[in-house]
Design a protein around this motif. Structure first.
Motif, PDB file in Angstrom:
ATOM      1  N   ASN A  26      92.322  25.439  86.174  1.00 41.51           N
ATOM      2  CA  ASN A  26      91.785  26.571  85.429  1.00 41.51           C
ATOM      3  C   ASN A  26      90.775  26.085  84.386  1.00 41.51           C
ATOM      4  OD1 ASN A  26      91.360  28.896  83.969  1.00 41.51           O
ATOM      5  ND2 ASN A  26      93.523  29.426  83.828  1.00 41.51           N
ATOM      6  N   LYS A  27      89.605  26.702  84.359  1.00 40.04           N
ATOM      7  CA  LYS A  27      88.582  26.321  83.388  1.00 40.04           C
ATOM      8  C   LYS A  27      88.789  26.978  82.029  1.00 40.04           C
ATOM      9  CE  LYS A  27      84.996  24.940  86.552  1.00 40.04           C
ATOM     10  NZ  LYS A  27      83.575  24.936  86.816  1.00 40.04           N
ATOM     11  N   PRO A  54      87.334  15.934  75.155  1.00 42.76           N
ATOM     12  CA  PRO A  54      86.369  16.672  75.979  1.00 42.76           C
ATOM     13  C   PRO A  54      87.089  17.700  76.859  1.00 42.76           C
ATOM     14  CG  PRO A  54      85.984  14.305  76.116  1.00 42.76           C
ATOM     15  CD  PRO A  54      87.290  14.495  75.400  1.00 42.76           C
ATOM     16  N   GLY A  55      86.612  18.923  76.825  1.00 37.47           N
ATOM     17  CA  GLY A  55      87.219  19.987  77.620  1.00 37.47           C
ATOM     18  C   GLY A  55      87.984  21.002  76.784  1.00 37.47           C
ATOM     19  N   ASP A  73      89.562  23.387  79.408  1.00 38.77           N
ATOM     20  CA  ASP A  73      89.049  23.304  80.769  1.00 38.77           C
ATOM     21  C   ASP A  73      89.861  22.221  81.467  1.00 38.77           C
ATOM     22  OD1 ASP A  73      87.692  22.812  83.127  1.00 38.77           O
ATOM     23  OD2 ASP A  73      85.701  22.866  82.211  1.00 38.77           O
ATOM     24  N   GLU A  74      90.790  22.622  82.331  1.00 43.10           N
ATOM     25  CA  GLU A  74      91.689  21.663  82.979  1.00 43.10           C
ATOM     26  C   GLU A  74      90.982  20.766  83.988  1.00 43.10           C
ATOM     27  OE1 GLU A  74      95.981  23.885  82.697  1.00 43.10           O
ATOM     28  OE2 GLU A  74      94.742  24.361  84.440  1.00 43.10           O
ATOM     29  N   VAL A  82      95.536  16.411  74.700  1.00 40.70           N
ATOM     30  CA  VAL A  82      95.478  17.009  73.360  1.00 40.70           C
ATOM     31  C   VAL A  82      96.685  16.553  72.540  1.00 40.70           C
ATOM     32  CG1 VAL A  82      95.388  19.150  72.036  1.00 40.70           C
ATOM     33  CG2 VAL A  82      94.159  18.983  74.210  1.00 40.70           C
ATOM     34  N   HIS A  83      97.872  16.554  73.155  1.00 38.62           N
ATOM     35  CA  HIS A  83      99.069  16.073  72.456  1.00 38.62           C
ATOM     36  C   HIS A  83      98.841  14.654  71.927  1.00 38.62           C
ATOM     37  CE1 HIS A  83     102.279  19.065  73.169  1.00 38.62           C
ATOM     38  NE2 HIS A  83     101.659  19.319  74.312  1.00 38.62           N
TER      39      HIS A  83
END
Length: 115
Positions: A26-27, A54-55, A73-74, A82-83
Motif C-alpha cells: 500500500n502506498k 524514506p517513504g 509508502d510500504e 519507523v520503530h
C-alpha cells in the motif's frame, strides 16, 4: 485429457495471481504505534525521526496518548523501519526499545519513566 490439462492450467494461473495480490504493498498505509515521550521537545524529535525514514508521508505524535499516527509508502519502507528510527532517537516504541546510551542523550525533561 485436454479438459483436465486446461482445468489445471486455469487453477495454476489463478493461484499465482492470488499470490501476487498478497504481496501488493500500500502506498498510503495507515499505522498507529505507541511511542514514549513527555513534552513538545519530544514531539519534534519523534516526528523528525519518523520523517527521516524514506517513504514516511505523515507522522503525528500525540503527547496525551503517547501514540503516533503514520501514513507510509510500504513500497519504500516498513513500519518496523519507523520503530527503529524512533528508538535510535531515544524513544521506546511498542516494538523497539531505545538503547540506554540513546535514552541518556535525551534532555532531562524528556526522560520518561521506562518500564
Amino acid at each position: 485429457m485436454k479438459k483436465l490439462i486446461l482445468v489445471m492450467l486455469v487453477a495454476l494461473v489463478g493461484m499465482s495471481v492470488q499470490a501476487q495480490e498478497k504481496e501488493k504493498k500500500n502506498k498510503n498505509a495507515k499505522h498507529e504505534i505507541a511511542v514514549n515521550g513527555n513534552c513538545g521537545i519530544c514531539k519534534k524529535r519523534i516526528e523528525k525521526a519518523a520523517y527521516s525514514v524514506p517513504g514516511v508521508k505523515s507522522a503525528q505524535w500525540h503527547q496525551d496518548h503517547h501514540d503516533m499516527h503514520l501514513i507510509i509508502d510500504e513500497t519504500k519502507c516498513s513500519v518496523d523501519d519507523v520503530h527503529k528510527a524512533v528508538a535510535k532517537a531515544g524513544h521506546d516504541t511498542d516494538k523497539s526499545k531505545a538503547t540506554d546510551e540513546d535514552y541518556e542523550k535525551l534532555h532531562h525533561c524528556c526522560q520518561y519513566e521506562r518500564l
